[in-house]
Write a protein that holds these residues in place. Structure first.
Motif, PDB file in Angstrom:
ATOM      1  N   THR A  38       0.854  -1.186  -0.010  1.00 50.38           N
ATOM      2  CA  THR A  38      -0.302  -0.333   0.215  1.00 50.38           C
ATOM      3  C   THR A  38       1.167   1.397   0.233  1.00 50.38           C
ATOM      4  O   THR A  38       0.529   2.118  -0.588  1.00 50.38           O
ATOM      5  N   GLU A  73       0.679  -2.900  -5.457  1.00 51.81           N
ATOM      6  CA  GLU A  73       0.599  -3.706  -4.390  1.00 51.81           C
ATOM      7  C   GLU A  73      -0.358  -4.711  -5.395  1.00 51.81           C
ATOM      8  O   GLU A  73      -0.936  -5.775  -4.484  1.00 51.81           O
ATOM      9  N   TYR A  74      -1.097  -4.533  -6.028  1.00 48.33           N
ATOM     10  CA  TYR A  74      -2.110  -5.489  -6.928  1.00 48.33           C
ATOM     11  C   TYR A  74      -1.195  -6.725  -7.128  1.00 48.33           C
ATOM     12  O   TYR A  74      -1.814  -8.010  -7.092  1.00 48.33           O
ATOM     13  N   ALA A 125      -0.613  -9.283  -4.433  1.00 46.50           N
ATOM     14  CA  ALA A 125      -2.447 -10.108  -3.430  1.00 46.50           C
ATOM     15  C   ALA A 125      -2.213 -11.521  -4.323  1.00 46.50           C
ATOM     16  O   ALA A 125      -2.921 -12.005  -3.144  1.00 46.50           O
ATOM     17  N   GLY A 178      -5.268 -12.610  -7.090  1.00 44.68           N
ATOM     18  CA  GLY A 178      -4.090 -12.840  -8.111  1.00 44.68           C
ATOM     19  C   GLY A 178      -4.407 -13.689  -9.346  1.00 44.68           C
ATOM     20  O   GLY A 178      -3.059 -13.740  -9.916  1.00 44.68           O
TER      21      GLY A 178
END
Ligand SMILES: Nc1ncnc2c1ncn2[C@@H]1O[C@H](COP(=O)(O)OP(=O)(O)OP(=O)(O)O)[C@@H](O)[C@H]1O
Ligand SMILES: [Mg+2]
Lengths: 295, 264
Positions: B55, B75-76, B79, B110
């Protein structure tokens, strides 16, 4: 109001309803106030004008317009996500740029399309009168768009776009790149708006660089009227409501245009003012109601 | 496994408001470690979790997870490896989507998302069975939107979503702090069960010394962006609330005497 006027309002409501569904995607689903539409509606019309006067098949002109609208939406979304320009400002910049681009595309501020083939010709050749043919085509296209958008919003991608507008932290932690979703969503929205612009130009027999003025207010008005009348409990209902809202809105305009108060009569150029006031009332009504209750 | 080396994180760097939130954190989390993280307000606990999850970008240092250097991953992308539950129950679920849609979104964590239907009918049975484990009756409410659920129900759902696909790392930031004591207890028990059952590598931030001592095999105390206590296994088992309090007062007392020295 004559039947002819009602039919006209239905026709307009349906074709602008496609635009309103686009506005719904950004305004409600993505929570992205997007003014690009004032430029992407005439963009669809301009691309169509260029295509039709160059002898390109009108159905291919629709596809080209859709692609153009998608690109315009992408530009706004990329300005916002990648270059960190405020969404409202990003969309205004694209809209302004499109004004120049549309004039370049048409090589002038307007083009007459009276002498070219349009998507309505196949029906007219079957013997259906012109104004009915356009209504039939608009019903068909609007139905396809509603089904398509509803289906899309239930797919993995569509659900991710919904979630991006609702809770971007949540969907990011599920591994979705929200920037991509915003670019895709705003692109799709403007693709619909440009499609609407293409159909309007073919129906009017003209494309004009100024035909986009007030598109966003008309779109918002349709979204809000639809929500008020039909509600937005489920996605299919919400999307159908937008279309219905657009038809109701055009009916209301048709009635307003006949309005006369002594010397004063409503002229078409007053519509943007009236619509803007309507949207302001609809947007602020909940807040004002709350305030009145509290005091 | 997570290896953090010399992580430094500033907020408002270079301005008068500059805050050194993480001051050279180095940490090795072994597979299967369940670490409870405590520390006073502003110690840097949330910042540490946010830096691991991506983040916040960090100012220097490196973060490795599952054998990959993820320091600059967005961040993604992280995941894929990392799942989280937030303090705010509203953050973990999508309010306008149904329970089954939320689960379906999490069941693709993900992975690439395409044009297949989001909720697959073949997954519904599995979702029901998993929801049943929560013991909240949610298995009969697949079509209700998550916004209708109470904070505790939403937090339990988020917990389930975070672990639906086994994450390499589970990050919990005061995830029961917003719940009433009874619900907090339930969600905490659920956490204990899921972590044990799936053998999850977990970092759990809490302000409840009791919880920090009862759960996990390792305990860490942060203070002013530094790890000032890190005990595991038997040594952790011997700790008591009073030991932790003593440690708190020790570091805070130090601060007081430092201030006194400055004043003197
Ligand atoms: N987004 C932010 N912007 C600026 N400063 C921040 C931000 N997040 C945290 N900080 C600051 O960094 C320091 C560490 O904060 P952090 O939230 O990590 O503490 P914490 O240990 O989680 O505290 P708490 O127990 O109160 O949740 C604090 O001084 C805080 O004010
Ligand atoms: Mg915190």
């Amino acid at each position: 109001m004559t039947w002819y006027a009602v039919l006209g309002a239905l026709e307009q409501g349906l074709v602008y309803g496609i635009m309103a569904v686009g506005v719904y995607l950004t305004f409600r689903i993505l929570d992205f106030p997007d003014l690009t539409v004032d430029g992407s509606l005439p963009l669809g019309a301009s691309i169509t004008a260029l295509a039709l006067t160059s002898g390109i098949n009108p159905f291919i002109a629709l596809v080209l317009s859709i692609a153009g609208g998608f690109l315009a939406g992408m530009v706004t979304a990329i300005l916002n996500t990648k270059l960190k320009v405020l969404h409202l400002l990003a969309s205004i910049l694209t809209m302004i740029a499109l004004y120049s681009i549309n004039i370049r595309i048409m090589d002038g501020p307007n083009v007459s399309l009276l002498a070219v083939d349009t998507v309505f010709d196949p029906l007219i050749e079957l013997g259906i009168p012109g104004h009915l043919a356009s209504t039939v085509v608009f019903i068909g296209v609007a139905a396809l768009i509603v089904i398509g958008v509803v289906w899309f919003l239930y797919t993995e991608l569509g659900m991710s776009i919904l979630a991006t507008g609702d809770n971007s932290q949540m969907i990011t932690s599920q591994g979705v790149n929200t920037h991509t979703m915003i670019i895709l969503g705003v692109g799709l929205s403007n693709a619909l708006v440009a499609l609407s612009g293409s159909l309007i130009a073919q129906n009017q027999g003209a494309s004009d660089v100024n035909m986009g003025v007030g598109t966003i207010v008309a779109g918002l008005a349709s979204v809000i009227v639809g929500e008020t009348v039909l509600g937005d409990k489920t996605i299919p209902r919400a999307i159908i409501a937008v279309l219905a809202g657009s038809v109701i809105y055009r009916l209301a305009i048709a009635m307003a245009l006949g309005l006369e108060l002594g010397e004063f009569s409503v002229s078409p150029s007053d519509l943007n003012l009236i619509t803007a006031i309507l949207v302001v009332i609809a947007l602020t009504a909940p807040t004002i109601k709350k305030k009145l209750k509290l005091s | 496994m997570i290896t953090i080396s010399n992580l430094i994180k500033y907020f408002h760097k270079g301005s008068v408001n500059e805050i050194l939130a993480l001051d050279g954190i180095s940490l090795e989390v072994k597979d299967g470690d369940f670490i409870t993280v405590i520390g006073s307000n502003g110690a840097g606990k949330s910042t540490l979790l946010n830096c691991i999850a991506g983040t916040y970008a960090i100012d220097s240092g490196s973060i490795k997870a599952s054998g990959q250097d993820i320091t600059v991953w967005p961040e993604y992308k992280r995941a894929k490896l990392i799942a989280r539950v937030f303090q705010d129950p509203l953050l973990g679920t999508c309010a306008s989507a149904s329970i089954e849609q939320n689960l379906a979104l999490a069941y693709k964590r993900g992975q690439k998302r395409g044009l297949a239907f989001g909720v697959k009918s073949r997954d519904r049975g599995f979702f029901r069975q998993e929801l049943k484990q929560l013991g909240l009756g949610l298995e009969d409410r697949l079509l209700d939107t998550a916004g209708l659920l109470s904070g505790g129900q939403r937090q339990a759902l988020t917990m389930l979503m975070a672990t639906l696909i086994r994450p390499d790392i589970l990050l919990l930031d005061e995830h029961v702090a917003a719940l009433d004591p009874k619900t907090a207890h339930q969600v905490l028990e659920l956490t204990r069960e899921i972590v044990k059952q799936k053998k999850l590598t977990t970092l759990m931030v809490t302000h409840q010394m009791k919880h920090a001592l009862q759960l996990g095999n390792r305990l860490m105390m942060l203070h002013r962006g530094k790890i000032i206590l890190d005990v595991r296994d038997e040594e952790k088992g011997k700790l008591e609330v009073k030991d932790l309090l003593a440690k708190f007062y020790e570091v805070q007392g130090e601060e007081l005497s430092n201030d006194k020295m400055l004043l003197a």
